[in-house]
Each structure stands twice: as C-alpha cells, then as structure tokens.
Write an enzyme that holds these catalytic residues in place. Structure first.
Site, PDB file in Angstrom:
ATOM      1  N   GLY A  13       0.813  -1.222   0.000  1.00  0.00           N
ATOM      2  CA  GLY A  13       0.000   0.000   0.000  1.00  0.00           C
ATOM      3  C   GLY A  13       0.838   1.258   0.000  1.00  0.00           C
ATOM      4  O   GLY A  13       0.505   2.247   0.664  1.00  0.00           O
ATOM      5  N   VAL A  64      -3.134  -7.254  -1.580  1.00  0.00           N
ATOM      6  CA  VAL A  64      -2.875  -8.002  -0.341  1.00  0.00           C
ATOM      7  C   VAL A  64      -3.971  -9.018  -0.008  1.00  0.00           C
ATOM      8  O   VAL A  64      -3.810  -9.797   0.936  1.00  0.00           O
ATOM      9  CB  VAL A  64      -2.631  -7.060   0.864  1.00  0.00           C
ATOM     10  CG1 VAL A  64      -1.373  -6.237   0.661  1.00  0.00           C
ATOM     11  CG2 VAL A  64      -3.849  -6.179   1.146  1.00  0.00           C
ATOM     12  N   ASN A 147      -8.873   1.337  21.072  1.00  0.00           N
ATOM     13  CA  ASN A 147      -9.976   2.015  21.776  1.00  0.00           C
ATOM     14  C   ASN A 147     -11.338   1.802  21.104  1.00  0.00           C
ATOM     15  O   ASN A 147     -12.325   2.406  21.504  1.00  0.00           O
ATOM     16  CB  ASN A 147      -9.680   3.513  21.923  1.00  0.00           C
ATOM     17  CG  ASN A 147      -9.790   4.276  20.608  1.00  0.00           C
ATOM     18  OD1 ASN A 147     -10.077   3.695  19.570  1.00  0.00           O
ATOM     19  ND2 ASN A 147      -9.559   5.568  20.653  1.00  0.00           N
ATOM     20  N   TYR A 156     -13.118  -1.828  10.608  1.00  0.00           N
ATOM     21  CA  TYR A 156     -11.749  -1.304  10.595  1.00  0.00           C
ATOM     22  C   TYR A 156     -11.104  -1.506  11.979  1.00  0.00           C
ATOM     23  O   TYR A 156      -9.999  -2.040  12.087  1.00  0.00           O
ATOM     24  CB  TYR A 156     -11.769   0.187  10.222  1.00  0.00           C
ATOM     25  CG  TYR A 156     -10.411   0.842  10.257  1.00  0.00           C
ATOM     26  CD1 TYR A 156      -9.553   0.756   9.162  1.00  0.00           C
ATOM     27  CD2 TYR A 156      -9.977   1.536  11.377  1.00  0.00           C
ATOM     28  CE1 TYR A 156      -8.299   1.347   9.192  1.00  0.00           C
ATOM     29  CE2 TYR A 156      -8.729   2.135  11.414  1.00  0.00           C
ATOM     30  CZ  TYR A 156      -7.892   2.042  10.320  1.00  0.00           C
ATOM     31  OH  TYR A 156      -6.649   2.626  10.355  1.00  0.00           O
ATOM     32  N   ALA A 157     -11.812  -1.087  13.024  1.00  0.00           N
ATOM     33  CA  ALA A 157     -11.248  -1.183  14.378  1.00  0.00           C
ATOM     34  C   ALA A 157     -10.966  -2.636  14.755  1.00  0.00           C
ATOM     35  O   ALA A 157      -9.901  -2.956  15.295  1.00  0.00           O
ATOM     36  CB  ALA A 157     -12.212  -0.543  15.380  1.00  0.00           C
ATOM     37  N   ALA A 158     -11.913  -3.528  14.431  1.00  0.00           N
ATOM     38  CA  ALA A 158     -11.728  -4.946  14.778  1.00  0.00           C
ATOM     39  C   ALA A 158     -10.538  -5.532  14.019  1.00  0.00           C
ATOM     40  O   ALA A 158      -9.741  -6.300  14.579  1.00  0.00           O
ATOM     41  CB  ALA A 158     -13.002  -5.728  14.460  1.00  0.00           C
ATOM     42  N   ILE A 189      -3.065  10.738  11.704  1.00  0.00           N
ATOM     43  CA  ILE A 189      -1.818  11.194  11.068  1.00  0.00           C
ATOM     44  C   ILE A 189      -2.172  12.216   9.986  1.00  0.00           C
ATOM     45  O   ILE A 189      -3.219  12.094   9.330  1.00  0.00           O
ATOM     46  CB  ILE A 189      -1.100   9.977  10.428  1.00  0.00           C
ATOM     47  CG1 ILE A 189      -0.724   8.942  11.495  1.00  0.00           C
ATOM     48  CG2 ILE A 189       0.128  10.409   9.624  1.00  0.00           C
ATOM     49  CD1 ILE A 189       0.250   9.391  12.554  1.00  0.00           C
TER      50      ILE A 189
HETATM   51  N1  LIG Z   1      -3.599   7.913   8.287  1.00  0.00           N
HETATM   52  C1  LIG Z   1      -3.836   7.682   9.586  1.00  0.00           C
HETATM   53  O1  LIG Z   1      -4.139   8.598  10.365  1.00  0.00           O
HETATM   54  C2  LIG Z   1      -3.703   6.295  10.156  1.00  0.00           C
HETATM   55  C3  LIG Z   1      -3.958   6.117  11.512  1.00  0.00           C
HETATM   56  C4  LIG Z   1      -3.867   4.836  12.038  1.00  0.00           C
HETATM   57  C5  LIG Z   1      -3.479   3.784  11.237  1.00  0.00           C
HETATM   58  N2  LIG Z   1      -3.215   3.991   9.923  1.00  0.00           N
HETATM   59  C6  LIG Z   1      -2.837   2.848   9.103  1.00  0.00           C
HETATM   60  O2  LIG Z   1      -1.733   3.192   8.289  1.00  0.00           O
HETATM   61  C7  LIG Z   1      -1.839   2.493   7.055  1.00  0.00           C
HETATM   62  C8  LIG Z   1      -1.800   3.471   5.892  1.00  0.00           C
HETATM   63  O3  LIG Z   1      -2.859   4.395   6.047  1.00  0.00           O
HETATM   64  P1  LIG Z   1      -3.080   5.590   5.027  1.00  0.00           P
HETATM   65  O4  LIG Z   1      -3.678   6.700   5.794  1.00  0.00           O
HETATM   66  O5  LIG Z   1      -1.851   5.851   4.238  1.00  0.00           O
HETATM   67  O6  LIG Z   1      -4.230   4.937   4.105  1.00  0.00           O
HETATM   68  P2  LIG Z   1      -4.569   5.237   2.574  1.00  0.00           P
HETATM   69  O7  LIG Z   1      -5.989   4.802   2.396  1.00  0.00           O
HETATM   70  O8  LIG Z   1      -4.212   6.653   2.218  1.00  0.00           O
HETATM   71  O9  LIG Z   1      -3.581   4.283   1.769  1.00  0.00           O
HETATM   72  C9  LIG Z   1      -3.767   2.896   1.784  1.00  0.00           C
HETATM   73  C10 LIG Z   1      -3.024   2.302   0.607  1.00  0.00           C
HETATM   74  O10 LIG Z   1      -3.324   0.910   0.603  1.00  0.00           O
HETATM   75  C11 LIG Z   1      -3.665   0.540  -0.718  1.00  0.00           C
HETATM   76  N3  LIG Z   1      -4.559  -0.618  -0.719  1.00  0.00           N
HETATM   77  C12 LIG Z   1      -5.873  -0.696  -0.404  1.00  0.00           C
HETATM   78  N4  LIG Z   1      -6.326  -1.950  -0.608  1.00  0.00           N
HETATM   79  C13 LIG Z   1      -5.264  -2.678  -1.062  1.00  0.00           C
HETATM   80  C14 LIG Z   1      -5.098  -4.013  -1.463  1.00  0.00           C
HETATM   81  N5  LIG Z   1      -6.113  -4.898  -1.444  1.00  0.00           N
HETATM   82  N6  LIG Z   1      -3.870  -4.411  -1.845  1.00  0.00           N
HETATM   83  C15 LIG Z   1      -2.840  -3.548  -1.865  1.00  0.00           C
HETATM   84  N7  LIG Z   1      -2.927  -2.262  -1.527  1.00  0.00           N
HETATM   85  C16 LIG Z   1      -4.150  -1.834  -1.128  1.00  0.00           C
HETATM   86  C17 LIG Z   1      -4.334   1.759  -1.328  1.00  0.00           C
HETATM   87  O11 LIG Z   1      -4.304   1.707  -2.750  1.00  0.00           O
HETATM   88  C18 LIG Z   1      -3.479   2.876  -0.748  1.00  0.00           C
HETATM   89  O12 LIG Z   1      -2.348   3.168  -1.538  1.00  0.00           O
HETATM   90  C19 LIG Z   1      -3.139   1.686   7.114  1.00  0.00           C
HETATM   91  O13 LIG Z   1      -2.852   0.382   7.581  1.00  0.00           O
HETATM   92  C20 LIG Z   1      -3.947   2.426   8.155  1.00  0.00           C
HETATM   93  O14 LIG Z   1      -4.920   1.626   8.772  1.00  0.00           O
HETATM   94  C21 LIG Z   1      -3.323   5.229   9.347  1.00  0.00           C
END
Ligand SMILES: NC(=O)c1ccc[n+]([C@@H]2O[C@H](COP(=O)([O-])OP(=O)(O)OC[C@H]3O[C@@H](n4cnc5c(N)ncnc54)[C@H](O)[C@@H]3O)[C@@H](O)[C@H]2O)c1
Length: 249
Positions: A13, A64, A147, A156-158, A189
């Site tokens: 991702g 994935v 939380n 998502y949370a689960a 973030i």
């Molecule tokens: N941004 C935040 O505030 C935050 C907070 C907590 C956790 N996270 C975690 O950080 C990670 C990245 O978050 P983000 O904000 O960059 O999210 P985002 O949605 O901006 O990016 C997610 C990326 O994953 C890719 N993706 C989605 N489904 C996919 C698949 N089946 N196969 C391959 N790639 C796939 C998307 O194309 C995208 O490039 C995630 O695991 C998210 O849960 C982010």
C-alpha cells in the site's frame, strides 16, 4: 554481529499516504525498497517519484487479498535484489460505516484486506525470513484497534485489533529464527486518508488530542527504520503507540 547489508524492504500500500512516506524514509536510510500497491500503475508512479532512476526501487502490483501476489512479489524481489529482510504490512482500507449498517459482506471485505492480509504476509514472507535466519516485520495497526475507533468503523477497528494479536503470535513463532514482528498503532496522522474521512471535523479532532497536533507520517517511517535495524533484535511482539497522548497504557 555480522552486518547484513544491503537491506531490502517491501512496503504494501505504498502508492500514497503513510505507506509512501514509509518507503521514502526507508530509501533515505539506505534500504532498497519494493514499492507495492493494488495497481502496478500506482506503484510505478510512487516509485518514480521517490527514485527517478529506479536504482533502489522495484514497483510491484501486490493486492494483499491475494496469496499468489505475495508469492509473486517475493519471487520478483529475490530476482531483482537477491534478498528480502524487511516487510512493512501497511495496506488497508478505511471505512466509516456505522456499526448497525455494516453488512456481513462489507465486514468480511475489510477484515480480508486489513487483517487476513497480514496473516498471509506473515505466513508467506515471514516463513522466507525465518528460513533465511533474519528479518523484521512491521504491521500497521491503529489506535482504533485499541480504543474501538472514533471516526472509523467497527470492521476497521476490529481488523486493527486483530493485527495487534497476530503480531504477538508471529513474534513468538519466529523469535528464535532472528525475525522480529512489531506493530505500530498510530492515532490521526496528517495524511490524505484522515483529511478525506474527517475533513469537516479536523478542528474538533485536533482539540481532543493532548498534544493538539496530528501525527507525522515521516515519523512513522523513521520509527519503522529503527524497528527494521539489526540493533532492534530485542524489540518484538510489541505495539508502538504513536497517538499524541490519545490513548495511554
Ligand atoms: N492515516 C492515519 O491517520 C492512520 C492512523 C492509524 C493507522 N493507519 C494505518 O496506516 C496504514 C496506511 O494508512 P493511510 O492513511 O496511508 O491509508 P490510505 O488509504 O491513504 O492508503 C492505503 C493504501 O493501501 C492501498 N490498498 C488498499 N487496498 C489494497 C489491497 N487490497 N492491496 C494492496 N494495496 C491496497 C491503497 O491503494 C493505498 O495506496 C493503514 O494500515 C492504516 O490503517 C493510518
């Protein structure tokens, strides 16, 4: 300890957002990076932006939810870089559907993308790392997994809570073979995802964060560089909170 160089990392991702920042910080730290995402075009655009000459990056289509894509990615990385030491399981979908409106299908889809993917990655890539005697796996969990989530949905949370548990299981499984497995649990973030999910609520969100700021994706990348280092051998099975004080243990 004999240094293991050069290090090669895979980030899932990585076409945008946090994954892109992680790939950028790994590259800055000297890693060769396989930049993967759902589409090859997305991965290629990100790789080109971070490494215009293409010397230190390999763009890959890695959905994935597909076990075969992990297997193919491993083969392509070994062909190009001859090794793989670091896996960052970052790809996820973020959905905000209210809990009573989530269908069983939608729940399963989110769990498949966010959690089953980490399980498969740890099995397929983790086994390779364990067989090679060295590795670092870092899984992106979330504050929502600790939380129950605020802006994000139950699925998502689960799924993120499940990542914290899988991290412990694989850390124990691979510990004796030189492979550490850690999770990072970020709060909100500064990223396109947060801006889209919470566009109209940013002020309120920030007012509720003890440090009164959202987090930095670059810092998550630097934390991953630290956890990916050889010196990090004693840090495993842990979930590293980066949440501005929103959740304290
Ligand atoms: N941004 C935040 O505030 C935050 C907070 C907590 C956790 N996270 C975690 O950080 C990670 C990245 O978050 P983000 O904000 O960059 O999210 P985002 O949605 O901006 O990016 C997610 C990326 O994953 C890719 N993706 C989605 N489904 C996919 C698949 N089946 N196969 C391959 N790639 C796939 C998307 O194309 C995208 O490039 C995630 O695991 C998210 O849960 C982010």
């Amino acid at each position: 300890m004999t240094p293991i160089t050069p290090h090669v990392a895979l980030v899932t991702g990585a076409a945008q957002g946090v994954g892109h920042a992680i790939a950028s910080r790994l590259l800055a730290a000297g890693f060769a990076v396989a930049i993967s995402d759902l589409t090859l075009a997305g991965a290629q655009a990100a790789a080109h932006k971070l490494d215009p000459t293409g010397e230190k990056t390999l763009a890959l289509k890695l959905d994935v939810t597909q076990t075969v894509d992990f297997e193919a990615a491993l083969a392509a990385i070994l062909k190009r870089f001859k090794a793989l030491q670091v896996v960052v399981n970052n790809a996820a979908v973020t959905k905000t559907t209210p809990v009573l409106e989530i269908s069983a299908e939608e729940f399963s889809q989110v769990v498949s993308t966010n959690l089953t993917s980490v399980f498969v990655s740890c099995q397929v890539l983790g086994k390779y790392l364990a067989d090679s005697g060295y590795g670092r796996i870092i899984n992106l969990a979330s504050l929502a997994g600790q939380n129950g989530g605020t802006a994000t949905g139950a699925h998502y949370a689960a799924s993120k809570g499940g990542i914290v548990t899988l991290t412990k299981i694989f850390a124990r499984e691979f510990g004796a073979q030189g492979v550490t497995v850690n999770a990072i649990a970020p709060g909100p973030i500064d990223s396109p995802m947060v801006r889209s999910v919470a566009a109209d609520k940013m002020e309120k969100i920030i007012a509720n964060i003890p440090v009164r700021r959202v987090g930095s994706a670059d810092f998550l990348g630097d934390l991953i560089v630290l956890l990916a280092s050889e010196d990090a051998y004693f840090a495993t099975g842990a979930t590293w909170d980066v949440n501005g004080g929103l959740f304290m243990r």
